[in-house]
Write a protein that holds these residues in place. Sequence first.
Motif, PDB file in Angstrom:
ATOM      1  N   ASN A   1       2.681  10.133 -10.120  1.00  0.00           N
ATOM      2  CA  ASN A   1       2.055  10.125 -11.444  1.00  0.00           C
ATOM      3  C   ASN A   1       0.650  10.736 -11.432  1.00  0.00           C
ATOM      4  OD1 ASN A   1       4.059   8.443 -13.149  1.00  0.00           O
ATOM      5  ND2 ASN A   1       3.797   7.259 -11.259  1.00  0.00           N
ATOM      6  N   PRO A   2       0.554  12.030 -11.128  1.00  0.00           N
ATOM      7  CA  PRO A   2      -0.772  12.658 -11.050  1.00  0.00           C
ATOM      8  C   PRO A   2      -1.537  12.572 -12.379  1.00  0.00           C
ATOM      9  CG  PRO A   2       1.009  14.301 -10.948  1.00  0.00           C
ATOM     10  CD  PRO A   2       1.644  12.971 -10.821  1.00  0.00           C
TER      11      PRO A   2
ATOM     12  N   ALA B   1       0.836  -1.205   0.000  1.00  0.00           N
ATOM     13  CA  ALA B   1       0.000   0.000   0.000  1.00  0.00           C
ATOM     14  C   ALA B   1       0.871   1.255   0.000  1.00  0.00           C
ATOM     15  CB  ALA B   1      -0.932  -0.008   1.207  1.00  0.00           C
ATOM     16  N   ALA B   2       1.956   1.224   0.766  1.00  0.00           N
ATOM     17  CA  ALA B   2       2.854   2.385   0.823  1.00  0.00           C
ATOM     18  C   ALA B   2       3.471   2.646  -0.543  1.00  0.00           C
ATOM     19  CB  ALA B   2       3.947   2.134   1.865  1.00  0.00           C
ATOM     20  N   ILE B   3       3.903   1.533  -1.208  1.00  0.00           N
ATOM     21  CA  ILE B   3       4.524   1.678  -2.529  1.00  0.00           C
ATOM     22  C   ILE B   3       3.498   2.190  -3.536  1.00  0.00           C
ATOM     23  CG2 ILE B   3       5.720   0.433  -4.378  1.00  0.00           C
ATOM     24  CD1 ILE B   3       6.704  -1.514  -2.141  1.00  0.00           C
ATOM     25  N   VAL B   4       2.269   1.728  -3.405  1.00  0.00           N
ATOM     26  CA  VAL B   4       1.195   2.173  -4.300  1.00  0.00           C
ATOM     27  C   VAL B   4       0.978   3.682  -4.142  1.00  0.00           C
ATOM     28  CG1 VAL B   4      -1.326   2.084  -4.621  1.00  0.00           C
ATOM     29  CG2 VAL B   4       0.012  -0.035  -4.532  1.00  0.00           C
ATOM     30  N   GLU B   5       0.928   4.148  -2.906  1.00  0.00           N
ATOM     31  CA  GLU B   5       0.726   5.584  -2.668  1.00  0.00           C
ATOM     32  C   GLU B   5       1.846   6.400  -3.310  1.00  0.00           C
ATOM     33  OE1 GLU B   5      -1.798   7.355  -1.678  1.00  0.00           O
ATOM     34  OE2 GLU B   5      -2.943   5.506  -1.398  1.00  0.00           O
ATOM     35  N   GLU B   6       3.091   5.896  -3.164  1.00  0.00           N
ATOM     36  CA  GLU B   6       4.225   6.599  -3.790  1.00  0.00           C
ATOM     37  C   GLU B   6       4.043   6.671  -5.306  1.00  0.00           C
ATOM     38  OE1 GLU B   6       7.955   4.771  -2.668  1.00  0.00           O
ATOM     39  OE2 GLU B   6       7.378   4.883  -0.539  1.00  0.00           O
ATOM     40  N   ALA B   7       3.623   5.570  -5.892  1.00  0.00           N
ATOM     41  CA  ALA B   7       3.446   5.533  -7.350  1.00  0.00           C
ATOM     42  C   ALA B   7       2.375   6.529  -7.789  1.00  0.00           C
ATOM     43  CB  ALA B   7       3.081   4.114  -7.803  1.00  0.00           C
ATOM     44  N   LEU B   8       1.302   6.595  -7.010  1.00  0.00           N
ATOM     45  CA  LEU B   8       0.232   7.534  -7.358  1.00  0.00           C
ATOM     46  C   LEU B   8       0.705   8.985  -7.230  1.00  0.00           C
ATOM     47  CD1 LEU B   8      -1.594   5.056  -7.476  1.00  0.00           C
ATOM     48  CD2 LEU B   8      -3.337   6.366  -6.223  1.00  0.00           C
ATOM     49  N   ASP B   9       1.411   9.270  -6.123  1.00  0.00           N
ATOM     50  CA  ASP B   9       1.913  10.636  -5.907  1.00  0.00           C
ATOM     51  C   ASP B   9       2.826  11.080  -7.045  1.00  0.00           C
ATOM     52  OD1 ASP B   9       0.500  10.721  -3.629  1.00  0.00           O
ATOM     53  OD2 ASP B   9       2.208  10.393  -2.257  1.00  0.00           O
TER      54      ASP B   9
ATOM     55  N   SER C   1      -1.631  10.102 -14.459  1.00  0.00           N
ATOM     56  CA  SER C   1      -2.293   8.800 -14.565  1.00  0.00           C
ATOM     57  C   SER C   1      -3.585   8.795 -13.758  1.00  0.00           C
ATOM     58  CB  SER C   1      -1.368   7.690 -14.058  1.00  0.00           C
ATOM     59  OG  SER C   1      -0.231   7.630 -14.875  1.00  0.00           O
ATOM     60  N   ILE C   2      -3.533   9.469 -12.593  1.00  0.00           N
ATOM     61  CA  ILE C   2      -4.743   9.542 -11.763  1.00  0.00           C
ATOM     62  C   ILE C   2      -5.844  10.274 -12.539  1.00  0.00           C
ATOM     63  CG2 ILE C   2      -5.742  10.397  -9.610  1.00  0.00           C
ATOM     64  CD1 ILE C   2      -2.885  10.246  -8.412  1.00  0.00           C
ATOM     65  N   ALA C   3      -5.454  11.386 -13.133  1.00  0.00           N
ATOM     66  CA  ALA C   3      -6.429  12.177 -13.882  1.00  0.00           C
ATOM     67  C   ALA C   3      -6.976  11.367 -15.056  1.00  0.00           C
ATOM     68  CB  ALA C   3      -5.767  13.464 -14.382  1.00  0.00           C
ATOM     69  N   ASP C   4      -6.077  10.670 -15.769  1.00  0.00           N
ATOM     70  CA  ASP C   4      -6.519   9.855 -16.906  1.00  0.00           C
ATOM     71  C   ASP C   4      -7.542   8.817 -16.457  1.00  0.00           C
ATOM     72  OD1 ASP C   4      -4.929  11.238 -18.586  1.00  0.00           O
ATOM     73  OD2 ASP C   4      -3.363   9.695 -18.781  1.00  0.00           O
ATOM     74  N   TYR C   5      -7.188   8.133 -15.369  1.00  0.00           N
ATOM     75  CA  TYR C   5      -8.069   7.060 -14.879  1.00  0.00           C
ATOM     76  C   TYR C   5      -9.438   7.627 -14.517  1.00  0.00           C
ATOM     77  CZ  TYR C   5      -9.864   3.185 -12.095  1.00  0.00           C
ATOM     78  OH  TYR C   5     -10.642   2.171 -11.598  1.00  0.00           O
ATOM     79  N   LEU C   6      -9.390   8.691 -13.735  1.00  0.00           N
ATOM     80  CA  LEU C   6     -10.661   9.274 -13.281  1.00  0.00           C
ATOM     81  C   LEU C   6     -11.423   9.871 -14.453  1.00  0.00           C
ATOM     82  CD1 LEU C   6      -9.447  10.889  -9.932  1.00  0.00           C
ATOM     83  CD2 LEU C   6     -10.701   8.740 -10.243  1.00  0.00           C
ATOM     84  N   GLY C   7     -10.676  10.235 -15.506  1.00  0.00           N
ATOM     85  CA  GLY C   7     -11.312  10.788 -16.702  1.00  0.00           C
ATOM     86  C   GLY C   7     -11.848   9.710 -17.634  1.00  0.00           C
ATOM     87  N   GLY C   8     -11.778   8.449 -17.217  1.00  0.00           N
ATOM     88  CA  GLY C   8     -12.395   7.395 -18.035  1.00  0.00           C
ATOM     89  C   GLY C   8     -11.420   6.539 -18.819  1.00  0.00           C
ATOM     90  N   LYS C   9     -10.130   6.536 -18.402  1.00  0.00           N
ATOM     91  CA  LYS C   9      -9.166   5.673 -19.098  1.00  0.00           C
ATOM     92  C   LYS C   9      -8.637   4.614 -18.127  1.00  0.00           C
ATOM     93  CE  LYS C   9      -7.430   9.043 -22.452  1.00  0.00           C
ATOM     94  NZ  LYS C   9      -6.326  10.013 -22.628  1.00  0.00           N
ATOM     95  N   PRO C  10      -9.339   3.445 -18.035  1.00  0.00           N
ATOM     96  CA  PRO C  10      -8.928   2.415 -17.060  1.00  0.00           C
ATOM     97  C   PRO C  10      -7.516   1.887 -17.319  1.00  0.00           C
ATOM     98  CG  PRO C  10     -10.766   1.646 -18.436  1.00  0.00           C
ATOM     99  CD  PRO C  10     -10.539   3.078 -18.775  1.00  0.00           C
ATOM    100  N   ALA C  11      -7.045   2.039 -18.580  1.00  0.00           N
ATOM    101  CA  ALA C  11      -5.698   1.530 -18.895  1.00  0.00           C
ATOM    102  C   ALA C  11      -4.626   2.223 -18.065  1.00  0.00           C
ATOM    103  CB  ALA C  11      -5.401   1.712 -20.382  1.00  0.00           C
ATOM    104  N   ALA C  12      -4.943   3.420 -17.549  1.00  0.00           N
ATOM    105  CA  ALA C  12      -3.963   4.142 -16.745  1.00  0.00           C
ATOM    106  C   ALA C  12      -3.590   3.355 -15.487  1.00  0.00           C
ATOM    107  CB  ALA C  12      -4.502   5.519 -16.376  1.00  0.00           C
ATOM    108  N   ALA C  13      -4.520   2.533 -15.007  1.00  0.00           N
ATOM    109  CA  ALA C  13      -4.229   1.718 -13.813  1.00  0.00           C
ATOM    110  C   ALA C  13      -3.125   0.720 -14.119  1.00  0.00           C
ATOM    111  CB  ALA C  13      -5.495   1.004 -13.343  1.00  0.00           C
ATOM    112  N   LYS C  14      -3.120   0.204 -15.366  1.00  0.00           N
ATOM    113  CA  LYS C  14      -2.099  -0.778 -15.766  1.00  0.00           C
ATOM    114  C   LYS C  14      -0.709  -0.155 -15.704  1.00  0.00           C
ATOM    115  CE  LYS C  14      -4.200  -4.459 -18.198  1.00  0.00           C
ATOM    116  NZ  LYS C  14      -5.544  -3.943 -18.538  1.00  0.00           N
ATOM    117  N   PHE C  15      -0.645   1.097 -16.152  1.00  0.00           N
ATOM    118  CA  PHE C  15       0.643   1.790 -16.102  1.00  0.00           C
ATOM    119  C   PHE C  15       1.139   1.885 -14.653  1.00  0.00           C
ATOM    120  CE2 PHE C  15       2.832   5.826 -15.284  1.00  0.00           C
ATOM    121  CZ  PHE C  15       3.965   5.646 -16.071  1.00  0.00           C
ATOM    122  N   LEU C  16       0.207   2.171 -13.765  1.00  0.00           N
ATOM    123  CA  LEU C  16       0.591   2.305 -12.357  1.00  0.00           C
ATOM    124  C   LEU C  16       1.025   0.958 -11.769  1.00  0.00           C
ATOM    125  CD1 LEU C  16      -2.180   4.836 -11.324  1.00  0.00           C
ATOM    126  CD2 LEU C  16       0.289   5.290 -11.386  1.00  0.00           C
ATOM    127  N   VAL C  17       0.357  -0.125 -12.188  1.00  0.00           N
ATOM    128  CA  VAL C  17       0.782  -1.461 -11.730  1.00  0.00           C
ATOM    129  C   VAL C  17       2.227  -1.692 -12.170  1.00  0.00           C
ATOM    130  CG1 VAL C  17       0.443  -3.965 -11.966  1.00  0.00           C
ATOM    131  CG2 VAL C  17      -1.540  -2.445 -11.726  1.00  0.00           C
TER     132      VAL C  17
END
Length: 499
Positions: free
Chosen positions: A450-451, A440-448, A453-469
């Motif tokens: 890559n803002p 979870a800690a590493i996930v939070e770092e990845a999100l921080d 990717s967060i915007a893309d995902y929330l904007g309707g691009k689920p593929a952005a989650a794959k990039f974060l994985v």
Amino acid sequence: MMATTAAPASAAPTTDYEVVIGLEVHAQLLTASKMFCTCDAQYADTPPNTLVCPVCLGLPGTLPVINEQAVEYTVRTALALNCDIPEYTKFDRKNYNYPDLMKGYQISQYDLPLSQHGWLDIETDSGATRIGITRVHLEEDVAKLYHRRDDLGETYSLMDVNRSGVPLMEIVGEPDLRSPEDAGRFLQTLRLLLRHLGVSTANMEDGAFRCDANISLRPRGSDEFGAKVEVKNMNSFRAVQRALAYESERQAAALTAGERITQETRGWVEERGVTVSQRSKEQAHDYRYFPEPDLPPLVLSREWVEQVRTQLPELPAARRRRFVEQYGLAAKDAGLLLASRSLADYYEQAVAAAGPEHARPIANWLLRDVVRLAGGAAAVADSKLTPDHLAAAVKLVAAGTVSVRSVPEVLAASFESGQPPAQIVEQRGLSQVSDTDALAAIVEEALDANPKSIADYLGGKPAAAKFLVGQVMRATRGKANPRTANELIVKALESRRTS
Ligand code: ADP
Ligand code: ZN
Ligand code: MG
């Protein structure tokens, strides 16, 4: 098209004839001692003429004693080949003169063999085909001759008596085979059976499994057999098939030219790929068979025969079917596991250790990695990587502790050192990070980091989650459990949607 059109004048000759093949196989038995004396029967790697006594040298005044183990192995084989075992059997002398036979006769069996009237099923292009077994009998091997040439080009021969008197089982097949390919399949099936029964190494290259092939042709549709030719001197399965293919062409050409096939023995010449005439075939009376006066007839009690029958292991064909049904394996994989009895045993031990739900991955890793590491199916059982180790590795994957990608490394290391997989995973830091808090800690770092990717995902691009994985996998150097990482990322992203 006109109905009166004539058939083509020159069809390929072989298609006009049906090929008829019957095989005679000699298999050396894996007994401790020789057939009629106490000399060691396993002579591989021993210096020439060191396993010798007056009996197997054929000196006058000596008496043979029947090797019970050899009788048991022959009966075991005969039962597995569905033969009848008569109550009364005897040995006979087969007389002929050749330097490899010091006594001037071979102790064999003539009219009352240890067994007869059996069959072996083989898989052919047209499904399972039953091939009759005429008889399985017991005899002794002869000495081995080495033909040499000296510096002046003079030929001479050396003799090694170690092989003389080794128990030899002869399996005579009915003329039920119809192609060189099926003859090859018959030999493969028979070799596998002998190995499963533990009665012979059945290695063709060191002469423990030898085949004489009888072949004749007859016009298609005819129900009478033609004159047969016996072909000898084949040292491999491939050679048997090549010799039979050559011989069927040769006979077809002769018959087409109006010649008669004479019954004879021909030798396969590997280098030239041809058979050559050796001698006209001798008749049984040439051998002047008579009952061996130095041995008593053998009376096999029904109780003993039944005891040998109950001790038969599960036979390869039945075991292959069971592997498919019980473990859900593909027929091909089941066949590969059955290539060696020890491999099949190894497989079942691993499945027993891991649980039946792991049966298929165990088969996959065993056939793909372990067989290659060991350098062959038959060597797997002797490796330091035990069935328990393989089971443990497969369970670590199923539990998500190691990723599939790490398995080859774990297996190779365990194969080298004999260490249990869990220890290797620990030492090499190969365990997947599935620990949710750590991830979870590493996930939070990845999100921080890559803002966008967060915007893309929330904007309707689920593929952005794959990039974060991918970012999490990189940060953990591949050790994150991808599924857990994905779950955590989607959860973190969704939580940002509502906040
Ligand atoms: P032989 O008396 O020459 O030893 P057998 O009848 O004992 O002949 O058969 C020896 C082998 O030859 C057996 O494996 C048998 O299946 C095979 N055989 C017999 N007749 C034929 C034939 N016409 N064509 C091909 N193989 C044959
Ligand atoms: Zn001896
Ligand atoms: Mg014969």
